[in-house]
Design an enzyme around this catalytic site. Structure first.
Site, PDB file in Angstrom:
ATOM      1  N   ARG A   5       0.772  -1.121  -0.069  1.00 40.56           N
ATOM      2  CA  ARG A   5       0.087   0.167  -0.046  1.00 40.56           C
ATOM      3  C   ARG A   5       1.098   1.317   0.043  1.00 40.56           C
ATOM      4  NH1 ARG A   5      -1.855   0.839   4.478  1.00 40.56           N
ATOM      5  NH2 ARG A   5      -1.254  -0.836   5.524  1.00 40.56           N
ATOM      6  N   TYR A  28      -1.518  -3.388  -7.292  1.00 42.53           N
ATOM      7  CA  TYR A  28      -1.192  -4.100  -5.809  1.00 42.53           C
ATOM      8  C   TYR A  28      -2.262  -4.155  -4.961  1.00 42.53           C
ATOM      9  CZ  TYR A  28       0.893  -6.408  -1.931  1.00 42.53           C
ATOM     10  OH  TYR A  28       0.822  -7.222  -1.052  1.00 42.53           O
ATOM     11  N   LYS A  46      -9.690  -2.237   1.683  1.00 44.46           N
ATOM     12  CA  LYS A  46      -9.424  -1.156   2.496  1.00 44.46           C
ATOM     13  C   LYS A  46     -10.234  -0.033   1.976  1.00 44.46           C
ATOM     14  CE  LYS A  46      -7.245  -3.743   5.170  1.00 44.46           C
ATOM     15  NZ  LYS A  46      -5.806  -4.021   5.408  1.00 44.46           N
ATOM     16  N   HIS A  73     -10.679  -2.389  11.412  1.00 42.03           N
ATOM     17  CA  HIS A  73      -9.594  -3.387  11.042  1.00 42.03           C
ATOM     18  C   HIS A  73      -9.454  -4.363  11.928  1.00 42.03           C
ATOM     19  CE1 HIS A  73      -5.151  -3.267   9.321  1.00 42.03           C
ATOM     20  NE2 HIS A  73      -5.924  -4.254   8.514  1.00 42.03           N
ATOM     21  N   SER A  93      -1.329  -3.568  10.284  1.00 43.23           N
ATOM     22  CA  SER A  93      -0.898  -4.414   9.008  1.00 43.23           C
ATOM     23  C   SER A  93       0.380  -5.410   9.493  1.00 43.23           C
ATOM     24  CB  SER A  93      -0.553  -3.628   7.852  1.00 43.23           C
ATOM     25  OG  SER A  93      -1.778  -2.927   7.802  1.00 43.23           O
ATOM     26  N   CYS A 120       0.730  -7.532  11.999  1.00 39.17           N
ATOM     27  CA  CYS A 120       0.899  -7.477  13.311  1.00 39.17           C
ATOM     28  C   CYS A 120       0.163  -8.537  13.901  1.00 39.17           C
ATOM     29  CB  CYS A 120       0.685  -6.335  14.254  1.00 39.17           C
ATOM     30  SG  CYS A 120       1.668  -4.996  13.522  1.00 39.17           S
ATOM     31  N   ASN A 174      -3.074 -14.722  11.792  1.00 40.29           N
ATOM     32  CA  ASN A 174      -2.569 -15.634  12.603  1.00 40.29           C
ATOM     33  C   ASN A 174      -3.496 -16.062  14.084  1.00 40.29           C
ATOM     34  OD1 ASN A 174       0.347 -17.047  12.107  1.00 40.29           O
ATOM     35  ND2 ASN A 174       0.202 -14.821  11.082  1.00 40.29           N
ATOM     36  N   ASP A 215      -9.457  -9.931   8.767  1.00 46.67           N
ATOM     37  CA  ASP A 215      -8.890  -8.373   8.643  1.00 46.67           C
ATOM     38  C   ASP A 215      -9.753  -7.324   8.833  1.00 46.67           C
ATOM     39  OD1 ASP A 215      -6.640  -7.114   7.552  1.00 46.67           O
ATOM     40  OD2 ASP A 215      -7.678  -6.432   5.930  1.00 46.67           O
ATOM     41  N   ARG A 217       2.004 -11.989  -0.737  1.00 43.17           N
ATOM     42  CA  ARG A 217       0.759 -12.353  -0.123  1.00 43.17           C
ATOM     43  C   ARG A 217      -0.036 -13.618  -0.797  1.00 43.17           C
ATOM     44  NH1 ARG A 217      -1.658  -8.733   3.713  1.00 43.17           N
ATOM     45  NH2 ARG A 217      -0.040  -7.394   4.427  1.00 43.17           N
TER      46      ARG A 217
HETATM   47  P1  GTP Z   1      -2.306  -7.612   7.587  1.00 40.94           P
HETATM   48  O1  GTP Z   1      -2.843  -8.667   6.388  1.00 40.94           O
HETATM   49  O2  GTP Z   1      -1.520  -6.874   6.648  1.00 40.94           O
HETATM   50  O3  GTP Z   1      -3.437  -6.985   7.797  1.00 40.94           O
HETATM   51  O4  GTP Z   1      -1.360  -8.598   8.660  1.00 40.94           O
HETATM   52  P2  GTP Z   1      -1.996  -9.439   9.796  1.00 40.94           P
HETATM   53  O5  GTP Z   1      -2.456  -8.500  11.084  1.00 40.94           O
HETATM   54  O6  GTP Z   1      -2.929 -10.221   9.459  1.00 40.94           O
HETATM   55  O7  GTP Z   1      -0.933 -10.329  10.277  1.00 40.94           O
HETATM   56  P3  GTP Z   1      -0.363 -11.789  10.043  1.00 40.94           P
HETATM   57  O8  GTP Z   1      -1.161 -12.518  11.040  1.00 40.94           O
HETATM   58  O9  GTP Z   1      -0.247 -12.108   8.852  1.00 40.94           O
HETATM   59  O10 GTP Z   1       1.090 -11.735  10.575  1.00 40.94           O
HETATM   60  C1  GTP Z   1       2.023 -11.004  10.266  1.00 40.94           C
HETATM   61  C2  GTP Z   1       3.547 -11.529  10.682  1.00 40.94           C
HETATM   62  O11 GTP Z   1       3.647 -11.559  12.055  1.00 40.94           O
HETATM   63  C3  GTP Z   1       3.737 -12.998  10.198  1.00 40.94           C
HETATM   64  O12 GTP Z   1       5.146 -12.802   9.686  1.00 40.94           O
HETATM   65  C4  GTP Z   1       3.653 -13.603  11.612  1.00 40.94           C
HETATM   66  O13 GTP Z   1       4.545 -14.855  11.497  1.00 40.94           O
HETATM   67  C5  GTP Z   1       3.864 -12.908  12.592  1.00 40.94           C
HETATM   68  N1  GTP Z   1       3.298 -13.107  13.780  1.00 40.94           N
HETATM   69  C6  GTP Z   1       1.751 -13.372  13.699  1.00 40.94           C
HETATM   70  N2  GTP Z   1       1.473 -13.752  15.066  1.00 40.94           N
HETATM   71  C7  GTP Z   1       2.610 -13.735  15.745  1.00 40.94           C
HETATM   72  C8  GTP Z   1       2.797 -13.954  17.074  1.00 40.94           C
HETATM   73  O14 GTP Z   1       1.749 -14.184  18.182  1.00 40.94           O
HETATM   74  N3  GTP Z   1       3.938 -13.984  17.474  1.00 40.94           N
HETATM   75  C9  GTP Z   1       5.120 -13.516  16.724  1.00 40.94           C
HETATM   76  N4  GTP Z   1       6.255 -13.626  17.211  1.00 40.94           N
HETATM   77  N5  GTP Z   1       4.916 -13.381  15.351  1.00 40.94           N
HETATM   78  C10 GTP Z   1       3.569 -13.300  15.040  1.00 40.94           C
HETATM   79  C1  SPV Z   2      -3.007  -4.491   5.261  1.00 40.01           C
HETATM   80  O1  SPV Z   2      -2.028  -3.910   4.951  1.00 40.01           O
HETATM   81  O2  SPV Z   2      -3.647  -4.153   6.547  1.00 40.01           O
HETATM   82  C2  SPV Z   2      -3.522  -5.564   4.433  1.00 40.01           C
HETATM   83  C3  SPV Z   2      -2.999  -5.656   3.078  1.00 40.01           C
HETATM   84  O3  SPV Z   2      -4.485  -6.329   5.020  1.00 40.01           O
HETATM   85  S1  SPV Z   2      -3.638  -4.897   2.030  1.00 40.01           S
HETATM   86  O4  SPV Z   2      -4.957  -5.275   1.581  1.00 40.01           O
HETATM   87  O5  SPV Z   2      -2.612  -4.593   0.988  1.00 40.01           O
HETATM   88  O6  SPV Z   2      -4.132  -3.708   2.655  1.00 40.01           O
HETATM   89 MN    MN Z   3      -4.970  -5.917   7.111  1.00 40.19          MN
END
Ligand code: GTP
Ligand code: SPV
Ligand code: MN
Length: 587
Positions: A71, A199, A208, A228, A250, A252, A256, A279, A372
């Protein structure tokens, strides 16, 4: 062939076609055959690579332009008539001026290309909580992604009927000029325009642009919230399912947490976790007075790196069929994909995200850090049976969180709703690769909405306060931090499935089943009340994770005061009162 008879839709599509001058117009009807055709076309033009038909049926790899990988917050605009309505955290331009600029860029931009018209629904088509949009795009990649991420096709046009109530979206890849991208929102006339990018969050407008930036405006006007946030159901051994929403910035940890697998000690007792969303949440006050959250999306656009059978098997499982991978590495031995953190055995010979040969000896990354997967929710083994419930699920807790190496404790609870809004408003997190710019710098990101709130941030806080007045059956609000590090910079808390240990305490607090210790920030757990059996963490380490460093918090409070200063007297008094209370408790 046009498949709509709606005069507002047809008139507008004609207007856009007259300006962008595509060779032809194709309506996306949502049929399998049409998707197959578009996949074949994308493969024939080189836009997508078909992956191993046995191991990854109907899966594809796409590589973006190297300068179009995340983004672009600097190029994202909220264009309302008054600048102060966009607020100090958004980029703003006067709508007429921006329309003139956009019209200039759109003029003839689709010459020699096809314009696809994608009717899409955020939420279940025909449900009272669904909202509809039409995205006009010259990118088949966008069509194929939108077909996974949202519900698309002629049924959406039927649902819109003769109404003028739909979000208008225009997207052209243009030249992909990295210095001239525009992601533009006109909340006063429900219009979105994206130019010069192809992208994710820039161009899959349902996500978003619509479900957060435009929808936050709709929610404010109509009395609901667009957030979010992930939505997760936790089933206890008694078979009761309690739901939480979580707002983390994002990359964070939302995806997971939304798909977590309980640790062995919990699983054997009968604990289960169910994913409703990873999300975005649309949240309304239900007839029973509780807040109900629904996921308006239909797919996951998840971060690939770090996703493994160990960290998130449910996410990996979700990508096994009908998935588009963007900017990951291609394993040439069997035409599958790979990324850093998938396993410890990188492919001997791969093509990296830039399309260049890569081996384990290479010093560069095989997959882009913000690579992604776009996967259908239906593939997810832990998808909640409530996913198809139009009104969503009742929320017991709202959890804020971010990446903080030192300051934030593992978990704390706010004192009440208004104090919880304060806790959300002071969120800060280290930046990640999800947006273009530096990575690892702490920035304030209120409610994880800094890049996504489509109006003045302080008005948004006021909206949260006002929502709290609509009902007394409010969820409890918490803050978590999975990312505290030790002297060596290693994460202390094991995270992932083990986060359920913290969720268990959070849910107990929501149902008056656990005590807590009052502190400067609100309430923290007694270490004895968090189950660490089998976590590899001892009680002393846990005590450390729950500690509040008063010196760091004095600095933090000063930082918050300075941040609030940006919003002047628009900051709700409930929040400044909470800040004063925090400052006094640290004296
Ligand atoms: P967006 O799609 O961008 O909104 O991201 P998201 O908030 O869904 O994050 P996502 O769950 O994809 O995690 C992003 C990164 O953080 C990955 O590399 C994960 O492996 C790492 N991660 C997620 N949960 C944890 C956790 O509990 N501990 C640690 N150390 N890393 C984590
Ligand atoms: C984020 O950045 O919080 C995402 C990926 O979930 S995007 O769709 O590119 O915004
Ligand atoms: Mn997101």
């Amino acid at each position: 062939m046009n498949i709509s008879k709606n005069k507002y839709i047809l008139g507008w599509v004609e207007e856009v076609a007259a300006m962008t001058k595509p060779d032809k117009l194709v309506w996306i009807d949502g049929s399998r055959e049409q998707i197959e055709e578009l996949r074949a076309l994308a493969v024939s033009t080189g836009s997508m690579i078909r992956l191993n038909e046995e191991k990854l049926p109907n899966c594809f790899l796409h590589r973006t332009d190297p300068d179009d990988v995340a983004r672009v917050e600097d190029r994202t605009f909220i264009c309302c008539r008054k600048e102060e309505d966009a607020g100090p955290t958004n980029h703003w331009m006067e709508p007429k001026e921006m329309y003139a600029k956009m019209n200039g860029m759109l003029e003839g931009s689709m010459k020699g290309r096809t314009m696809y018209a994608i009717p899409y629904s955020m939420g279940i088509i025909g449900s009272p909580f669904a909202k509809y949009g039409i995205e006009l795009t010259d990118s088949s990649y966008v069509v194929l992604n939108m077909s996974i991420m949202t519900r698309v096709g002629s049924e959406v046009l039927d649902a819109i009927g003769e109404s003028a109530d739909f979000i208008k979206g225009i997207h052209t890849q243009g030249t992909l000029d990295k210095d001239n991208k525009y992601i533009v929102h006109f909340p006063e006339d429900n219009t979105i325009i994206s130019v010069n990018s192809n992208y994710g969050g820039n161009v899959l407008q349902g996500k978003k642009c619509f479900a957060l930036r435009i929808a936050s405006n709709l929610g404010r006007n109509e009395g609901w919230m667009a957030e979010h946030m992930l939505i997760l159901g936790i089933e206890n051994p008694q078979g009761e399912v309690r739901y939480v929403c979580g707002a983390f910035p994002s990359a964070c940890g939302k995806t997971n947490l939304a798909m977590l697998i309980p640790p062995e000690g919990y699983r054997s007792k009968g604990w289960k976790a169910w994913c409703v969303g990873d999300d975005i949440s649309w949240i309304r006050v239900g007839e029973d007075g509780r807040l109900w959250a629904m996921n308006p999306e239909n797919g996951f656009f998840g971060v690939a790196p770090g996703t493994s059978m160990k960290s998130n098997p449910n996410a990996l499982e979700s990508t096994r069929e009908g998935t588009i991978f963007t900017n990951v590495a291609l394993d040439t031995s069997d035409n599958t994909v790979w990324w850093e953190g998938m396993n410890k055995t990188p492919p001997a010979n791969a093509i990296d995200w830039l399309g260049k040969p890569w081996t384990p000896e290479s010093t560069s990354k095989a997959a882009h850090p913000n690579s992604r997967f776009t996967a259908p929710v239906r593939n997810c083994p832990c998808l909640s049976k409530e996913f198809d419930s139009p009104r969503g699920v009742p929320i017991s807790a709202i959890i804020f969180g971010g990446r903080r190496a030192k300051t934030a404790p593992l978990v704390y609870q706010s004192r009440d709703w208004n104090h919880g809004v304060f806790v959300g408003s002071i969120m800060a997190s280290e930046t990640t690769a999800a947006a273009v710019g530096s990575v690892g710098v702490v920035r304030r990101d209120p409610m994880a909405m800094l890049p996504f709130c489509g109006y003045h941030m302080a008005d948004y806080w006021q909206h949260w306060i006002d929502m709290g007045k609509k009902t007394s059956a409010l969820p409890k609000i918490f803050n978590v931090n999975w990312f505290r590090t030790d002297e060596q910079g290693q994460f202390i808390w094991p995270g992932f499935g083990d986060n359920l240990r913290v969720l268990e305490w959070i849910l107990k607090r929501c149902f008056d089943e656990a005590p807590a210790k009052e502190c400067e920030l609100g309430y923290v757990p007694y270490a004895a009340d968090i189950n660490i059996e089998g976590s590899g963490i001892d009680e002393e380490t846990l005590e450390g994770l729950l500690e509040i460093d008063r010196e760091l918090w004095k600095k933090e409070a000063a930082g918050i005061r300075e941040y609030y200063g940006k919003f002047g007297d628009k900051v709700p008094k409930e929040l400044t009162k909470s800040l004063e209370k925090l400052e006094n408790s640290l004296k």
